[in-house]
Design a protein around this motif. Structure first.
Motif: not given
Length: 529
Positions: A397-407, A411-415, A417-426
């Motif tokens: 959620a911090d990273c998602s808020d950072y993305e809102t701050y940055r851009s 997009i919490p769904g993408i943020m 699931t991008l995290f969980s993509l790598v999480d699940k692959l490993v």
């Protein structure tokens, strides 16, 4: 902790019951995490007779498929904003898909005769794949939905403890009930009995549905556009698939959190794998029935103070500081566990782990120095890493808020699931690693609690139970070294986002608000307090 809308203070706070109930969504999905990821390989190899390597590799293959579906469903979630909100539909649909697929998998597929073995393979893969889609639907909400629950830097760390409690409710109940249910089918083979899964699956489904309903109640009031990002068009942000890579490249904190989250999950998934614990407590120590449940209880007891410590540290110094501190403790304690397992000697009772035994119906205490040391090192280490295992989730959620701050993009769904993509692959490697390790010592089936000790099992346990988790924790500490979202930085980001959101709500264009307020010193006084 009373709720205050963005129009009043620019800060979105959750009510106490919302902080408690919504994280139960993680508990609801962790029920299935245990049902499938902890037992499906054993079910496939012992009940359906699919072969140890195939069943184990399929767990990895489906986790990869799960990871691939994550960004797709995340993008769909970001574009959703219907009558029932953005998140609730995914919770309901996901849980229903999982319930149906698990019932058919565990109850119907064993009825397929052995003469139709190819059909068993097909149904196993098909139903597993359907379950993965449902699992992705609901798990995505845990990470994405917390962005609307609260953005208060003092409240958000509380999500960690309630999320862990939710996880305990779901995963813990299943882990405790599994050996109890299995003991009723000892003659049929325990975890290797079809009857065990026919009982275990419905129990888990009922628990998961109940937790899902409570989680929906927890997010009900927050699942509306006024809590989505900076407001305006960002509430249903449409991001092209081609933009995902650009987002990851620009969001360095998310990159590092992916590594940390994957490391924590890999350590947890391997060290708590049912097969590994059967080999440790049953095959090596020779008394699974008197060790497994007491050690599970011990681990949870030790984790309670660490839950409280992680929240306090997070509130004072930020979630990064908390994660680093307690993962370091876990790593240090597991050095002791490693030494004890290296000293293990089945021919010398002084170097065997034993708590008690039953002889002629009489209770006999068998604790020795080896056992005391094992309890201390394992208990503290397990408590520390279990308290931090889910900590990367609220950090998303911090990273998602950072993305809102940055851009300016919400997009919490993408943020998430991008995290969980790598999480699940490993973490998907866990079942395959266990299956290959077991096959390497000549076993054709995954060991259960009744399997006799085989030569080389001690080294398999040492590597899986200690060394791999320790390497994963080391990777987490390295990744967190350059993580910039400290407690102070998040306070600054939330203040700027709040100011921008209020301005957009009052009619200012998003681009203008992004340009006007970029640093904390540019904000009106009320946002800097």
């Amino acid at each position: 902790m009373s709720e205050q809308t963005p129009k009043t203070t620019g800060l979105n706070r959750a009510k106490p019951y919302q902080l408690v109930l919504f994280p139960l969504n993680n508990g609801a999905t962790n029920v299935y995490y245990v049902l499938i990821l902890s037992y499906v390989a054993t079910f496939g190899s012992t009940v359906l007779l699919l072969g140890t390597v195939f069943a184990s590799v399929m767990v990895t293959a489906m986790r990869v498929f799960d990871a691939i579906t994550d960004p797709i469903i995340g993008a769909l979630m970001d574009r959703t904003n219907g009558k029932f909100g953005k998140f609730r539909p995914f919770m309901v649909i996901g849980n229903l898909i999982m319930a149906v697929s698990v019932l058919i998998l565990y109850i119907a597929t064993p009825m397929i005769p052995e003469t139709m073995m190819p059909l068993r393979y097909v149904m196993f893969v098909l139903l597993y794949g359907v379950w993965v889609i449902g699992y992705t639907f609901q798990t995505s909400v845990t990470r994405a939905g917390q962005t609307v629950l609260t953005n208060d830097p003092k409240q958000r760390p509380l999500f960690t403890i309630f999320n862990t409690v939710g996880s305990l409710v779901g995963m813990g109940v299943m882990q405790f009930s599994a050996p109890i249910i299995a003991s009723g089918f000892q003659a049929e083979g325990g975890y290797g009995a079809a009857e065990f899964y026919a009982v275990f699956a419905p129990v888990g489904i009922v628990i998961s549905i109940a937790l899902t309903i409570l989680a929906i109640i927890g997010i009900w009031e927050k699942d509306q556009p006024k809590y989505f990002g900076l407001g305006g068009s960002t509430s249903t942000e449409k991001v092209k698939m081609s933009e995902y890579i650009a987002i990851i490249k620009a969001n360095n904190p998310m990159q590092r959190l992916m590594v940390a989250g994957a490391g924590c999950k890999l350590a947890l998934s391997i060290a708590t794998n049912t097969t590994v614990l059967c080999m440790l407590y049953g095959c090596m120590m020779g008394n699974y029935d008197t060790l497994y449940l007491p050690m599970m209880v011990l681990g949870y007891v030790f984790s309670v103070p660490f839950f409280l410590l992680t929240v306090r540290t997070s509130q004072k110094k930020g979630q990064k500081a908390s994660l680093v501190r307690y993962v370091s403790i876990a790593l240090l304690m597991y050095v002791g566990v490693l030494v004890l397992l290296l000293l293990w000697n089945p021919e010398n009772p002084n170097f065997m782990f034993s708590i008690y035994s039953m002889t002629d119906g009489k209770f006999n205490l068998t604790i020795n120095l080896y056992t005391v040391l094992f309890i201390v090192f394992f208990g503290i280490g397990y408590g520390a890493y279990y308290a931090t295992a889910d900590m990367p989730i609220p950090m998303v959620a911090d990273c998602s808020d950072y993305e809102t701050y940055r851009s300016g993009k919400y997009i919490p769904g993408i943020m998430g699931t991008l995290f969980s993509l790598v999480d699940k692959l490993v973490s998907s490697l866990s079942a395959t690693v266990v299956g290959i390790a077991v096959s390497a010592i000549g076993l054709s089936k995954l060991p259960t609690q009744y399997t006799e000790y085989a030569s080389g099992m001690n080294w398999v346990v040492i590597i899986l139970f200690c060394i791999i988790p320790m390497v994963a924790w080391a990777a987490t500490l390295i990744a967190m070294k350059g993580y910039t979202l400290t407690g102070d930085k998040m306070k600054e980001i939330q203040a700027i986002n709040s100011c921008r959101r209020d301005a957009v709500a009052n009619g200012m264009k998003l681009e203008e608000a992004m340009e006007k307020w970029q640093t904390i010193d540019q904000l009106p006084e009320q946002y800097r307090v």
